[in-house]
Write an enzyme that holds these catalytic residues in place. Structure first.
Site, PDB file in Angstrom:
ATOM      1  N   ASP A  34      86.088   3.583  52.193  1.00  0.00           N
ATOM      2  CA  ASP A  34      85.069   3.024  51.299  1.00  0.00           C
ATOM      3  C   ASP A  34      84.049   4.086  50.895  1.00  0.00           C
ATOM      4  O   ASP A  34      83.140   4.405  51.670  1.00  0.00           O
ATOM      5  CB  ASP A  34      84.353   1.853  51.979  1.00  0.00           C
ATOM      6  N   ASP A 179      89.592  -7.574  49.327  1.00  0.00           N
ATOM      7  CA  ASP A 179      88.699  -6.763  50.151  1.00  0.00           C
ATOM      8  C   ASP A 179      87.367  -7.466  50.358  1.00  0.00           C
ATOM      9  O   ASP A 179      86.634  -7.731  49.400  1.00  0.00           O
ATOM     10  CB  ASP A 179      88.493  -5.413  49.422  1.00  0.00           C
TER      11      ASP A 179
HETATM   12  C1  DX5 Z   1      82.767  -3.591  50.945  1.00  0.00           C
HETATM   13  C2  DX5 Z   1      83.959  -2.735  51.283  1.00  0.00           C
HETATM   14  C3  DX5 Z   1      84.942  -3.359  52.206  1.00  0.00           C
HETATM   15  C4  DX5 Z   1      84.418  -3.743  53.529  1.00  0.00           C
HETATM   16  C5  DX5 Z   1      85.362  -4.658  54.237  1.00  0.00           C
HETATM   17  O1  DX5 Z   1      82.052  -3.002  49.941  1.00  0.00           O
HETATM   18  O2  DX5 Z   1      84.645  -2.398  50.101  1.00  0.00           O
HETATM   19  O3  DX5 Z   1      86.076  -2.526  52.337  1.00  0.00           O
HETATM   20  O4  DX5 Z   1      84.151  -2.652  54.347  1.00  0.00           O
HETATM   21  O5  DX5 Z   1      84.784  -4.980  55.428  1.00  0.00           O
HETATM   22  P1  DX5 Z   1      84.862  -6.413  56.102  1.00  0.00           P
HETATM   23  O6  DX5 Z   1      86.282  -6.593  56.509  1.00  0.00           O
HETATM   24  O7  DX5 Z   1      83.949  -6.259  57.237  1.00  0.00           O
HETATM   25  O8  DX5 Z   1      84.406  -7.423  55.105  1.00  0.00           O
HETATM   26 ZN    ZN Z   2      86.691  -1.475  50.230  1.00  0.00          ZN
END
Ligand code: DX5
Ligand code: ZN
Length: 254
Positions: A34, A179
């Protein structure tokens, strides 16, 4: 087939190396990187993610799934191409017009990389249709981009269904990635709607056994029982909150 892309955004400081090795051993299908620039979203993870991605590239053969939440996409493509990602995904909202979207798609392809386009929760899915013949994956954000640990937005299920229907009707071969807020409770719903790559950060990193949760997330719909979910959630909470007590005490005493 459903695949799991583990978001390393919320990896605990000081435990990075151990966590990356464990995820590799647990056979995550991808490492989800990310990348945030402090402009497109508030947080800035740019340098950290570059370091993590380079490290993972050295210790693992698992493909890197780079999610760019940045304004300057070309610079990020240049920087992250060095870690030889399997796929780079950029946000439709970060481009000013159609021409820029097409140029970005081609630019990523020139770097020998697959291309994905991500859409935020408020962007209508129809906006991405015209680009689908040129890309490999569409990432449907199921939370507002910017941070991990948020709650899945249930309205996004319909969006995934609509996209899947369009892809099938037009005989396109495109992965649908979801996501944000994906865990054992929300995974069956998104899989049923048509998503075939699930990004999960918190759900995996807070689990006792990465392999168990990754396998459960990948399970075909209907194969996870209520008790599986209950027991896994319970053990995850215990590890996350109780085992961490010494760390909290240490932090409070400083
Ligand atoms: C949010 C990110 C995600 C996030 C997912 O902006 O793009 O990839 O880290 O994390 P969880 O699984 O904790 O929602
Ligand atoms: Zn992400």
């Amino acid at each position: 087939m459903v695949e799991v892309s583990t978001s390393i955004l919320s990896v605990k400081k000081g435990e990075e190396s151990k966590t990356f090795f464990a995820l590799e051993a647990a056979k995550t299908d991808y490492f989800h990187i990310d990348v945030m620039d402090g402009k497109f979203v508030e947080k800035d993870t740019y340098q950290t993610m570059l370091e993590y991605a380079s490290y993972i590239r050295r210790i693992s053969n698992a493909p890197l799934d780079v999610h760019l939440m940045v304004e300057d996409i070309k610079k990020a493509v240049d920087d992250f191409s060095a870690v030889e990602p399997n796929i780079i995904t950029f946000h439709l909202e970060a481009c000013k017009d159609e021409q820029e979207v097409m140029e970005t798609i081609n630019y990523i392809k020139q770097n020998n990389c697959k291309v994905g386009i991500a859409v935020k929760p408020n962007t209508s899915i129809e906006e991405v249709y015209q680009y689908l013949p040129y890309i490999h994956m569409c990432l449907v954000m199921t939370v507002e981009p910017g941070k991990g640990g948020q709650t899945y937005l249930s309205e996004m299920t319909e969006k995934v269904k609509t996209l899947k229907k369009y892809i099938d009707e037009n005989q396109l071969e495109i992965d649908i990635e979801v996501d944000g807020g994906i865990n054992l409770r929300t995974a069956p719903e998104v899989k049923k709607a048509g998503a075939n790559i699930l990004v999960a950060g918190t759900a995996i990193l807070s689990a006792v056994d990465y392999k168990v949760i990754i396998d459960e997330l990948k399970c075909p719909i209907g194969d996870v029982s209520f008790w599986d979910i209950y027991l896994l959630s319970l053990t995850s909470y215990i590890t996350y909150y109780i085992i961490d007590i010494p760390r909290w005490l240490e932090m409070c005493c400083v």
